[in-house]
Enzyme design. Structure first.
Site, PDB file in Angstrom:
ATOM      1  N   GLY A  60      -1.803  -0.811   5.150  1.00 46.69           N
ATOM      2  CA  GLY A  60      -0.402  -0.446   5.076  1.00 46.69           C
ATOM      3  C   GLY A  60      -0.146   0.881   4.398  1.00 46.69           C
ATOM      4  O   GLY A  60      -1.027   1.730   4.257  1.00 46.69           O
ATOM      5  N   CYS A  61       1.107   1.048   3.938  1.00 50.28           N
ATOM      6  CA  CYS A  61       1.570   2.344   3.437  1.00 50.28           C
ATOM      7  C   CYS A  61       0.843   2.804   2.179  1.00 50.28           C
ATOM      8  O   CYS A  61       0.809   3.998   1.882  1.00 50.28           O
ATOM      9  CB  CYS A  61       3.065   2.282   3.161  1.00 50.28           C
ATOM     10  SG  CYS A  61       4.075   2.013   4.638  1.00 50.28           S
ATOM     11  N   ASN A  62       0.290   1.882   1.400  1.00 48.04           N
ATOM     12  CA  ASN A  62      -0.403   2.268   0.173  1.00 48.04           C
ATOM     13  C   ASN A  62      -1.813   2.767   0.430  1.00 48.04           C
ATOM     14  O   ASN A  62      -2.463   3.330  -0.452  1.00 48.04           O
ATOM     15  CB  ASN A  62      -0.484   1.093  -0.798  1.00 48.04           C
ATOM     16  CG  ASN A  62      -1.103  -0.149  -0.179  1.00 48.04           C
ATOM     17  OD1 ASN A  62      -0.386  -0.943   0.427  1.00 48.04           O
ATOM     18  ND2 ASN A  62      -2.408  -0.332  -0.296  1.00 48.04           N
TER      19      ASN A  62
END
Length: 374
Positions: free
Chosen positions: A156-158
């Site tokens: 994901g975004c992290n």
């Protein structure tokens, strides 16, 4: 990364002096977005959205435009539905094009050649490929077939900072050699057009893009040749188990394809845990939050950026590059923070000795941070 015996010292002026001769540095950065760009109003018209609640989500997102790879428009003026197979092909084809452009731009910024790259790490969360982007890009760019590689998929975004930690570790153990991190996100390969609020929140937020950063550690006899970018001193991670389901990319039985899910409480959960994450990053370094000169924060969305800013006591100026990327490109998932870092680097205001924090947020729910020094 701090090593045994590493210490932060206070100078008479009060700022810490961090020293780590083995630290890795960012040597160059490059980005790429699709040529097709849509404003929020254009997207609303294309999707024939009349629901005032959905229109409000789009128009109050602090996003002006985004690069997207959307399907052709049918006779009714609406996008033609894409099967999961078509979405995966789009993820592959567009991802390769964006990834290649980001790598080429990054190497130009670093003054390096493809032949210099000895390690390639590729991150994506908008599709699943086997072999992954690392092998496909090595073939596409005719890179050295002995180049080491790693694919980080589905975090994901992290994930950009998770991967940067791994890349920095490789560079530190291979001084004088060049490593590349490439984040490739084709978010339009994960869109579902059904008019529901769940889909509309996602469709109003994400954009397509790729970002690459070059990482290196100088050999003992090459310290005078260190690149001008910041040194990566320390990484930290903070997971929020009670919010494990707040951000998901999973199978949607109704549509027969994968789709994103974002809990409306995500911004407040992340913001509330941001101070603890920063405390964990700075613990034992002698660095105070007030010592940080630069903030490179993931462009997760207006509410999450505002929540992080307020909880960390930051100014709007501190997150100017974050909000600028959000305005111009939307949420680019794992590569967003590198778009912000590129703007900070281009600004030319970071001075030798300045401290910076890189911060990403994503599924888990997770907050990732890195401490950097110019």
């Amino acid at each position: 990364m701090f090593h045994p015996g590493h210490r932060a010292r206070r100078r008479p002026g009060g700022l810490p002096q961090l020293t780590d001769p083995a630290a890795t540095r960012l040597a160059g950065v490059g980005t790429a977005v699709p040529e097709t760009v849509y404003t929020q109003r254009q997207l609303l018209d294309m999707l024939a959205v009349t629901d005032p609640r959905v229109r409000s989500v789009f128009l109050n997102s602090s996003i002006e435009q985004r690069g997207l790879t959307l399907p052709t428009v049918g006779p009714d003026g609406a996008p033609v539905p894409e099967s999961q197979g078509e979405l995966l092909r789009k993820h592959t084809e567009q991802g390769l094009a964006l990834g290649r452009a980001a790598i080429e731009n990054c190497l130009a910024d670093a003054g390096a050649q493809l032949s210099d790259v000895r390690y390639l790490c590729c991150v994506t969360s908008t599709g699943f490929l086997t072999p992954g982007f690392s092998a496909l890009l090595i073939k596409e760019l005719s890179m050295d077939v002995s180049c080491s590689r790693l694919d980080v998929v589905g975090m994901g975004c992290n994930a950009g900072l998770n991967a940067l930690n791994a890349v920095a570790g490789w560079a530190r153990s291979h001084p004088g050699e060049l490593a590349l991190l490439v984040c490739v996100e084709v978010c339009s390969a994960a869109y579902v057009f059904d008019g529901t609020m769940r889909s509309s929140v996602v469709n109003s937020l994400f954009g397509d893009g790729a970002a690459a950063v070059a990482v290196t550690a100088a050999a003992d006899d090459e310290e005078h040749e260190l690149p001008p970018g910041p040194a990566l001193l320390h990484f930290s991670s903070r997971i929020i188990p009670e919010a494990v389901d707040a951000m998901r990319y999973d199978w949607d039985d109704q549509h027969g394809k994968f789709s994103f899910w974002l809990d409306p409480q995500v911004p407040y959960v992340v913001g509330a845990h941001a101070p603890g994450a920063l405390e964990g990053l700075l613990h034992g370094t002698g660095v105070l939050p007030s010592d940080i000169n630069h903030w490179v924060v993931h462009s997760g969305g207006k509410k999450v950026v505002d929540s992080v800013r307020i909880n960390l006591g930051l100014t709007r100026h501190d997150v100017r590059h974050t909000t600028g990327v959000l305005r111009d490109h939307g949420n680019l998932s794992s590569g967003s923070f590198l778009f912000s870092y590129q703007r900070l680097a281009a600004e030319g205001r970071a001075a030798p000795g300045d401290l910076g924090v890189l911060m990403t947020m994503g599924p888990g729910s997770t907050i990732e941070m890195a401490l950097a020094r110019w």
